[in-house]
Structures are given as C-alpha cells and as structure tokens.
Design an enzyme around this catalytic site. Structure first.
Site, PDB file in Angstrom:
ATOM      1  N   ARG A   1      45.756  39.019  -2.674  1.00 54.95           N
ATOM      2  CA  ARG A   1      46.031  40.453  -2.518  1.00 54.95           C
ATOM      3  C   ARG A   1      46.485  41.107  -3.825  1.00 54.95           C
ATOM      4  O   ARG A   1      46.502  42.324  -3.941  1.00 54.95           O
ATOM      5  CB  ARG A   1      47.068  40.686  -1.406  1.00 54.95           C
ATOM      6  CG  ARG A   1      48.450  40.164  -1.724  1.00 54.95           C
ATOM      7  CD  ARG A   1      49.343  40.134  -0.493  1.00 54.95           C
ATOM      8  NE  ARG A   1      50.265  41.244  -0.406  1.00 54.95           N
ATOM      9  CZ  ARG A   1      51.320  41.272   0.414  1.00 54.95           C
ATOM     10  NH1 ARG A   1      51.555  40.257   1.235  1.00 54.95           N
ATOM     11  NH2 ARG A   1      52.111  42.307   0.443  1.00 54.95           N
TER      12      ARG A   1
ATOM     13  N   ASP B   1      49.057  40.004   4.297  1.00 56.83           N
ATOM     14  CA  ASP B   1      48.805  38.584   4.050  1.00 56.83           C
ATOM     15  C   ASP B   1      47.644  38.064   4.884  1.00 56.83           C
ATOM     16  O   ASP B   1      46.841  37.281   4.401  1.00 56.83           O
ATOM     17  CB  ASP B   1      50.071  37.762   4.340  1.00 56.83           C
ATOM     18  CG  ASP B   1      51.049  37.811   3.175  1.00 56.83           C
ATOM     19  OD1 ASP B   1      50.591  37.720   2.022  1.00 56.83           O
ATOM     20  OD2 ASP B   1      52.258  37.953   3.416  1.00 56.83           O
TER      21      ASP B   1
ATOM     22  N   GLU C   1      50.569  36.433  10.239  1.00 57.21           N
ATOM     23  CA  GLU C   1      50.059  36.643   8.877  1.00 57.21           C
ATOM     24  C   GLU C   1      49.112  35.530   8.463  1.00 57.21           C
ATOM     25  O   GLU C   1      48.488  35.590   7.418  1.00 57.21           O
ATOM     26  CB  GLU C   1      51.224  36.647   7.872  1.00 57.21           C
ATOM     27  CG  GLU C   1      52.195  37.770   8.069  1.00 57.21           C
ATOM     28  CD  GLU C   1      53.433  37.598   7.217  1.00 57.21           C
ATOM     29  OE1 GLU C   1      53.520  38.226   6.168  1.00 57.21           O
ATOM     30  OE2 GLU C   1      54.326  36.809   7.606  1.00 57.21           O
TER      31      GLU C   1
ATOM     32  N   CYS D   1      52.522  45.647  11.070  1.00 62.18           N
ATOM     33  CA  CYS D   1      53.398  46.175  10.028  1.00 62.18           C
ATOM     34  C   CYS D   1      52.790  46.018   8.645  1.00 62.18           C
ATOM     35  O   CYS D   1      53.431  46.292   7.645  1.00 62.18           O
ATOM     36  CB  CYS D   1      54.772  45.517  10.099  1.00 62.18           C
ATOM     37  SG  CYS D   1      54.678  43.733   9.936  1.00 62.18           S
TER      38      CYS D   1
ATOM     39  N   HIS E   1      53.599  44.207  -3.757  1.00 62.91           N
ATOM     40  CA  HIS E   1      54.873  44.803  -3.337  1.00 62.91           C
ATOM     41  C   HIS E   1      55.320  45.966  -4.218  1.00 62.91           C
ATOM     42  O   HIS E   1      55.997  46.870  -3.758  1.00 62.91           O
ATOM     43  CB  HIS E   1      55.954  43.732  -3.212  1.00 62.91           C
ATOM     44  CG  HIS E   1      55.757  42.929  -1.979  1.00 62.91           C
ATOM     45  ND1 HIS E   1      55.153  41.707  -1.992  1.00 62.91           N
ATOM     46  CD2 HIS E   1      55.984  43.223  -0.680  1.00 62.91           C
ATOM     47  CE1 HIS E   1      55.045  41.265  -0.756  1.00 62.91           C
ATOM     48  NE2 HIS E   1      55.541  42.157   0.062  1.00 62.91           N
TER      49      HIS E   1
HETATM   50  C1  PEP Z   1      52.231  41.571   5.586  1.00 69.46           C
HETATM   51  O1  PEP Z   1      51.965  40.491   5.054  1.00 69.46           O
HETATM   52  O2  PEP Z   1      51.387  42.282   6.167  1.00 69.46           O
HETATM   53  C2  PEP Z   1      53.606  42.106   5.529  1.00 69.46           C
HETATM   54  C3  PEP Z   1      53.933  43.197   6.187  1.00 69.46           C
HETATM   55  O3  PEP Z   1      54.513  41.450   4.766  1.00 69.46           O
HETATM   56  P1  PEP Z   1      54.610  41.590   3.173  1.00 69.46           P
HETATM   57  O4  PEP Z   1      53.735  42.734   2.743  1.00 69.46           O
HETATM   58  O5  PEP Z   1      56.032  41.817   2.849  1.00 69.46           O
HETATM   59  O6  PEP Z   1      54.086  40.276   2.703  1.00 69.46           O
HETATM   60 MG    MG Z   2      53.543  39.159   4.403  1.00 67.25          MG
END
Ligand code: PEP
Ligand code: MG
Length: 575
Positions: A468, A458, A434, A505, A190
């Site tokens: 990740r 995820d 996810e 996303c 993140h």
């Molecule tokens: C994902 O897991 O692809 C996602 C968009 O959520 P985050 O990156 O906030 O875990």
């Molecule tokens: Mg996620």
C-alpha cells in the site's frame, strides 16, 4: 513551467512556495590544517549557532506540539553543552591537526557506538539518536548548509519530500503548510490518512518531485486530481485557484448537512462514523457531522510519547474520547504497532517485510508485548464507564489469536472487578478483517465475535500482493477489483448470518466510487476520515438501496475488471 502527476491523496488545492524537506548533503573532506585555532573558532561558532537554532525549535515545538514533545530538544541542548565531549573534539583538532568536521565526526561516532552497544538499554539508544541529531546540526553549520525543520515553517508553503513518516506529518503546521507532495507512498499510507484528518491537500507517489522542485519554486497542486505544476504560468495558476474555490464552495454545501441524518432516497438510515488518531481529533469528528467513532488508532498514543504510555495516561485519553462523544459508540482498536508505525523505544528486530511481520495483535499476545497489551486493556476497561466503548483487535489471522486476546481481556476484566473497580457490562469485542484468510473464514469468526470491521487498507494490499506504500505497484492496489468486492461481500454475509453487524474502517468506506456498492452489499457501518463524512452523506442521500443492490450484484457477478466496475458505477450514478 513543468507539469507532473501523482496519486491524489488528500482533497484540496494549493498554490505556494516550495519548501524542500529533504536531507541535505553533509559529506565533507577530512583535511590536515595548519591553523588549528581557526578550526576551533569555526567549531565554537557552529556550536553557538546550533544552540540558538535548538532554542527556537524547542519553543516552536512546545507551542505547536506540546511540552512533552518539545522535551526531546532539551536532550539535544544537553548534548550540545556537554563539556567532556566538546573538550575531546577540540583537543582532537589540535593534537591531530584535522579540520573541525573530521574531529566532530570521529568523537561523536565513538559516543554513538558506545551508546548503541549497551545491550537493550532503551535510554542509551535514545542518547545515541540525540548525539546523531546534534552532530548533523553542527555539521550543517560547519558546512553552511540548511537543515530543514518543519516546525520552523512560518510562511505559506507546499512541502516537498521524498517520503513523510506519520511523525513528520504530525509536525506540519496546518496554518502554513498548504499541501505536501512526496516521491513515494500510496493513497492509504498513514501520513496520507493523517493529512486527510488535518485537511492538508496531498499528492504522493510522484517518483521524482524532490529532484524537480527547487527552493523558492512556486508549486500549484491539486490533491483532488493529483496534478502538479511547477512555476505555473498566470493562466495555469488561475486554473488551480479556481478549482480551489470550487472545492471550498462544494465543502460549504456539504457543511449544510452537518446536523442532518444520513438517509437514502428510499428512507434507509446509515450511521456515518469517523476514524481518529488522537483525542484531539474528536473536535473534528463533531465538526464534520460524525455520529460515532468507528476506529480509534491508539498506536499514535504510543508513537507520540518517548516511552510506553502509562495506564493512567491511556485511561485519560480513552475517557476524554468517550466523554467527548457523549454516549455515542467509540470503537477503540488495540495497538497496531509495526508496518510503517514504529516505536523507537520498543526494540524489535529489523524485518525484511514489516507489513507481513511481527506486528499488531501478534505483538500484543506475545511474551514481549503482553504486559503492554494488558496495561492498555486495563486502561480501556476502566474508561468504559464513561461512554459506549467497543474494542477491536487488529491484524487477526487465526481464530486462536482472537481467543487468546479475548482470554487476556477477560482476565483483566475479572481482575478489575475483584479490585472493585467499575467496568461497563456492555462492551462489544470485535475484530478487524484485514487478512484475506480471515475474510474467507469470516463465517467461523462471526460465531465468536460481536462485530467485524473490514480494514480494506491492509486487506487490499494482502489480497492483491501490492504494498500500500509503494507507488510502483499502485496500479495493482485496486479497491474496485471484483476480487476485493467479493471478499467484502463474503464478510458482510458471514456476519449477518450469525446476526452480527459488519462495518468498514478502511479508507474505502469513504470512497465515493465504492460507497454505492457498499450500500448495495448491505454494509452496516461506514467509518472514514472525518473530512469524508459530509460528502458521503450528501452522496448517500441521492442513493436508492434497491437500485444499489442491483448495481452491487452486477459488479460482483458480471464484472471482470476494476475498470468495468468503475464504468458500471459511473453509469448508475449518472442515471
Ligand atoms: C486498515 O488496514 O484498513 C485499517 C483501517 O488500519 P490501518 O490503516 O491503520 O492499517
Ligand atoms: Mg490495517
């Protein structure tokens, strides 16, 4: 000069002085002293210097982050001025004839233990954290070592850190922080996602940058290639600066597409959406030609505050985003707490595997989290009349979880309508895909949801069993692996069979290598870091959907490895 390579995580190039954001060594020797007056004076001097530091930090934090965030330093200043604690430390110096460091540690450890052991009292636990922080600051002055503080940076630097949390990243001032480099981390952690939206070049997962870089070293870094050079020669430096200029030129070209539609060579229109973390990001969405918001990560609203945000605070944030987008769709994801996104005031048990633990929707529909979830839903429902709201739930593994969340949503909606509070009657409710089990069962989910949005950040880590955030297994974290592509295709087809739209996303939606495949697979919506939108638009304008379908079929059915997929895409794109 020394060269190394990490994971290229956020585009851009920088050459600047190193700023080591590493924890200093605060160890000391406990000593018996003869001159206790002198120890008391050392302690007083450290107190005065710490107070002066904190006053400056507080002022800077207020300017940079806002008054609410700066208030944490008021609490630190209060600890520093606490007469009882100060007296106890001084008296310990004199009665036990020990050095100031030892007396400080003994007394403050007592306070920390006392506060921490007050059962489940969030306020007291925060006080313990304040005392711990202040103790570090006084100790640093006693030992005459520097305590790094990112809000104090006031010249151009490349930040070097072992790791950066999302809240560390939020404190980086774009004006001065030209790039950051970390020892650990992956391209979808993140802090990296935030770096992309702040347009700070970043390279992560270098293993040992913190042990190689020294204060004042000059660092040349490319977030495009992952290359780093410590103390470059003039020729090397020139190479990086030229690459930086080339990148800026390319960005200027992409910028010409800001108000253009995204239309492929054969005339198919795509809507490019953006991912945001706070209402402030809406400006960058518009600035980068984003046509809607495909993911609003609301957990940052919780992470930026010192307690659960109220319904009113949330209502205002959601209303601002909806109004800012002026009738364009905004998909708000309900809180995705857990994993690397912790709330200091929400005391959950420490877990061995937080990414596989009690997080996101699991918390929201549980006994401990349901009240917080209901408050969020009420705020969302009330804000829904100010724009085109869509809601999605994160980390759904079971149909029952979706049903329970949807039932809670329906209850809150009914309550508001009974209270005569207006609510939009056109809110789509979807899920994030996810978890591999959800991808496999997407045909069943598709019957009950309004849309599916694939969260590849995820999904990849769970499908490949490769964290990740862990650079040691980054070779296994493979967006282009045919297995991942097949999972994605399965979700798209399942959604379409039930007449539901399917978006993405995760960061993969803006990955230039994979966009052609996603176009070929029939993905409906692409949501990405705002800063990836224009380059994706530029790429899509050069694609032919029929050719991309052929390409996707080959990748799905005739490739064994990620490398083969990459080769295939490169061949198609260059033709
Ligand atoms: C994902 O897991 O692809 C996602 C968009 O959520 P985050 O990156 O906030 O875990
Ligand atoms: Mg996620």
């Amino acid at each position: 000069m020394k060269k190394l390579k990490g994971i290229a995580a956020s585009d851009g190039v920088a050459v600047a002085k190193a700023y080591l954001l590493v924890r200093p060594d605060l160890s000391f020797k406990r000593m018996i002293v003869d001159n206790t007056d002198q120890e008391e004076s050392r302690f007083d001097a450290a107190l005065t210097a710490s107070t002066a530091d904190l006053k400056i930090i507080r002022k800077k934090a207020a300017q940079l982050l806002g008054e609410a965030e700066a208030q944490v330093f008021d609490a630190h200043l209060m600890v520093l001025a606490d007469p009882t604690m100060i007296d106890e430390i001084k008296s310990k110096i004199h009665t036990e004839k020990i050095n100031a460091e030892a007396a400080l540690k003994d007394i403050t450890n007592g306070y920390i233990a006392l506060f921490e052991n007050m059962d489940d009292n969030a306020y007291m636990k925060e006080r313990a954290a304040d005392v711990r922080d202040v103790t570090k600051r006084i100790l640093a002055h006693l030992l005459d070592v520097n305590l790094p503080n990112p809000t104090m940076i006031d010249e151009e630097v490349v930040v070097v850190a072992h790791d950066l949390t999302p809240s560390d990243t939020a404190q980086l001032n774009r004006k001065f922080v030209k790039a950051f480099i970390t020892d650990i981390g992956g391209s979808t952690s993140h802090s990296v996602i935030m770096a992309r939206s702040l347009e700070i070049p970043a390279v992560v997962g270098t293993n040992n940058i913190t042990s190689l870089a020294k204060k004042e070293d000059i660092i040349a870094v490319s977030g495009i290639t992952g290359e780093i050079v410590l103390n470059p020669t003039p020729v090397e430096k020139e190479k990086f600066l030229a690459a930086g200029e080339e990148f800026l030129k390319q960005k200027a070209e992409w910028n010409l597409l800001k108000n253009a539609k995204t239309v492929t060579l054969d005339g198919k229109y795509f809507e490019l959406a953006a991912n945001i973390g706070t209402p402030k990001d809406v400006a960058s969405v518009i600035d980068n030609g984003g046509e809607s918001i495909g993911l609003y990560r609301t957990e940052f609203l919780y992470m930026e505050s010192t307690d659960f945000p109220t319904e009113e605070d949330q209502f205002n944030a959601y209303k601002n985003v909806l109004e800012g987008m002026n009738g364009k769709a905004v998909i708000v994801r309900t809180m995705d707490i857990g994993g690397d996104k912790e709330l200091p005031y929400f005391h959950l048990d420490k877990e061995m595997n937080p990414f596989l633990g009690f997080r996101a929707l699991r918390i929201s529909i549980s006994k401990v989290g349901q009240a917080v979830f209901r408050t969020q839903l009420r705020a969302l429902l009330r804000a829904s009349v100010y724009g085109k709201l869509r809601i999605m739930f994160p980390m759904v593994a079971l149909l029952q979880e979706f049903r329970k969340a949807k039932a809670i949503y329906d209850e809150e909606k009914t309550k508001l309508l009974t209270e005569k509070i207006p609510v939009s009657d056109d809110i789509q409710i979807g899920i994030m895909v996810e978890i591999p089990a959800t991808a496999v069962l997407a045909d069943r989910f598709a019957k009950e949801v309004d849309f599916l949005s694939i969260g590849t950040n995820d999904l990849i880590q769970y499908a490949m069993a490769a964290d990740r955030m862990n650079e040691q297994v980054s070779n296994l974290y493979q967006p282009y692996n045919p297995a991942i592509l097949r999972l994605i295709k399965q979700v798209i087809d399942a959604g379409h069979k039930e007449g539901k739209w399917v978006g993405m996303c995760g960061e993969m939606a803006g990955d230039q290598m994979v966009v052609p495949l996603l176009v070929g697979m029939g993905l409906d919506e692409f949501s990405m870091s705002a800063t990836s939108i224009l380059k994706t638009r530029s790429l899509m304008k050069r694609l032919n959907t029929k050719k991309m379908k052929e390409l996707a079929d080959k990748a799905l059915n005739e490739s064994d490895t990620a490398e083969e997929v990459i080769e295939l895409v490169q061949k198609y794109i260059s033709n």
